[in-house]
Design an enzyme around this catalytic site. Structure first.
Site, PDB file in Angstrom:
ATOM      1  N   HIS A 174       0.812  -1.214   0.000  1.00 47.02           N
ATOM      2  CA  HIS A 174       0.000   0.000   0.000  1.00 47.02           C
ATOM      3  C   HIS A 174       0.850   1.270   0.000  1.00 47.02           C
ATOM      4  CE1 HIS A 174      -3.213  -2.811   1.195  1.00 47.02           C
ATOM      5  NE2 HIS A 174      -4.023  -1.909   0.687  1.00 47.02           N
ATOM      6  N   GLY A 175       2.015   1.225   0.580  1.00 42.94           N
ATOM      7  CA  GLY A 175       2.815   2.436   0.612  1.00 42.94           C
ATOM      8  C   GLY A 175       4.153   2.222   1.293  1.00 42.94           C
TER       9      GLY A 175
END
Length: 453
Positions: free
Chosen positions: A317-318
């Site tokens: 996701h990041g």
């Protein structure tokens, strides 16, 4: 080019569909490939070559895997696919995070690598290399043409934010699919329901919680309210996009997989991950958790595999410690659930189980929403009543929270709705379409949250 923009709704989409249906079926995939490239160029033209590079590499690798007679050669070609796609992700998404942390650890001679993140790279790289993985495993046949494979990877309905589609799910549809008025009308319904989720629900929740996050909570009442509103925003934002993708797929004759199944109704965290971002959790299960050994190598190894899978899911996701912590919370609770199930058969009432799962999800969302570890820790302190209850949100905000709670736990999800194609149903859908645009454009829209992943 977000799906709710005028350019898409009244320009790109109708032109694409008219040409698509005017063309002979044998070249529709080629047109879809071209149209998807144009769509991506509108969003991120400078990074279009990266998307095309990934497609070319995996198409060539797929051909080589299929033609290779030795297991070693097949492994080498699969390694090329994995190295290419994961290498693109590593450079564009994680190089800055890694080098900044090395420099913070004292290795100041390490150059700081920073690169702009190509839109949708987390989605299309996973989708593209899943083709090579499934070919290596022998569960799919190679794509019949480069145009068909390109259309599969770059298909504009789900290119930027999913769902992450496996080639096996579209293999037959790429060669032959059904086009009918009924399927097209069903696609319109899915698209409009998703549009309403985004513009009427998600963006409304964002307009209420964003000011609180920017200003900081004065106490636990505001802190909990903001996190709940963010939970509403991210669910209806992402599930709304997924519904629109499914709807656009139906308009083109494709049946894309369901990506959400009322996740906040989950009775355990494992149940939550069977309902939330289903295509990602399935991808991680099949290509990471099971190859690591799954639950086949003893209790301790099962816990390690769960934690590793969720940590990497967080990193997907990041590139930040907050996303790693988010993954660690989910992995730790999944391991705890498995440990408790092995020791007792008692189960609390379903309401308590749902509330407990939602509480865990809410706490974890703090690390998802807030960018720095320090700020996230302060927010959790506010939620823990360190600063007292503080000021209550405005009455309108509390009323909205009550309404959002009803939307979460009472109605069926989009895939459970009856897809009638009667004139009355289509008229209702068109009215919802107009209302969504009037409200959304009148208040102001925000980008899809998952565009930044």
């Amino acid at each position: 080019m977000p799906f709710f923009e005028v350019t898409f709704l009244f320009g790109f989409l109708p032109v694409t569909l008219v040409i698509y249906y005017a063309l002979p079926s044998r070249i529709r995939n080629a047109w879809l490939f071209v149209a998807s490239g144009v769509f991506y160029a509108f969003s991120s033209w400078a990074f279009l070559p990266i998307l095309m590079f990934s497609i070319v590499v995996d198409y060539v690798v797929g051909q080589r895997i299929d033609r290779s007679e030795s297991a070693r050669a097949r492994r080498v070609w699969l390694g090329c696919s994995l190295a290419t796609n994961l290498g693109l992700l590593a450079y564009f998404k994680y190089a800055g995070f890694l080098t900044s942390n090395l420099r913070a650890a004292g290795l100041t001679s390490v150059p700081l690598l920073e690169a702009a993140l190509p839109v949708g790279i987390s989605f299309y790289t996973f989708q593209s290399m899943s083709y090579s993985i499934d070919l290596y495993r022998g569960v799919v046949r190679p794509a019949r043409s480069f145009a068909s494979f390109g259309a599969f990877v770059s298909m504009f309905p789900q290119l930027v934010a999913g769902p992450i589609v496996r080639f096996r799910e579209l293999e037959e549809q790429l060669e032959e699919r059904t086009h009918s008025f009924e399927r097209f009308a069903q696609g319109i319904q899915f698209f409009v329901w998703g549009l309403a989720k985004k513009l009427l629900v998600a963006d409304t929740a964002a307009s209420l919680c964003d000011p609180i996050f920017r200003a900081g909570a004065t106490g636990s009442a505001e802190a909990w309210s903001a996190v709940f509103l963010y939970a509403v925003q991210i669910y209806f934002d992402f599930s709304g996009y997924s519904d629109m993708a499914v709807g656009l797929g139906k308009m083109l004759g494709f049946e894309l997989p369901q990506n959400f199944a009322s996740p906040y109704k989950a009775v355990s965290l494992s149940d939550f991950w069977r309902r939330w971002h289903i295509t990602l959790s399935t991808w991680l299960r099949d290509n990471l958790y099971i190859p690591l050994g799954g639950n086949r190598r003893g209790t301790a190894r099962t816990y390690v595999n769960l934690m590793l899978t969720m940590l990497l899911g967080g990193l997907w996701h990041g590139a930040s410690w907050n996303f790693i912590i988010w993954g660690a919370i989910h992995g730790g609770v999944l391991a705890l659930e498995r440990a408790l199930r092995s020791r007792t058969t008692w189960s609390p009432p379903i309401v308590i189980r749902r509330a407990a799962v939602f509480l865990v999800v809410l706490v974890a969302w703090v690390f998802f929403r807030i960018e720095t570890l320090e700020d996230a820790t302060q927010w959790l302190s506010a939620m823990a009543f360190v600063d007292g209850i503080g000021a209550w949100p405005a009455a309108a905000t509390l009323l909205a929270i009550a309404g959002f709670a009803c939307l979460i736990w009472i109605p069926p999800n989009t895939h459970q709705r009856t897809l009638e194609t009667t004139p009355r149903r289509l008229a209702e859908v068109m009215l919802l379409f107009v209302v969504s645009l009037v409200v959304g454009y009148g208040r102001g829209t925000s980008p899809f949250l998952y565009f930044r992943f």
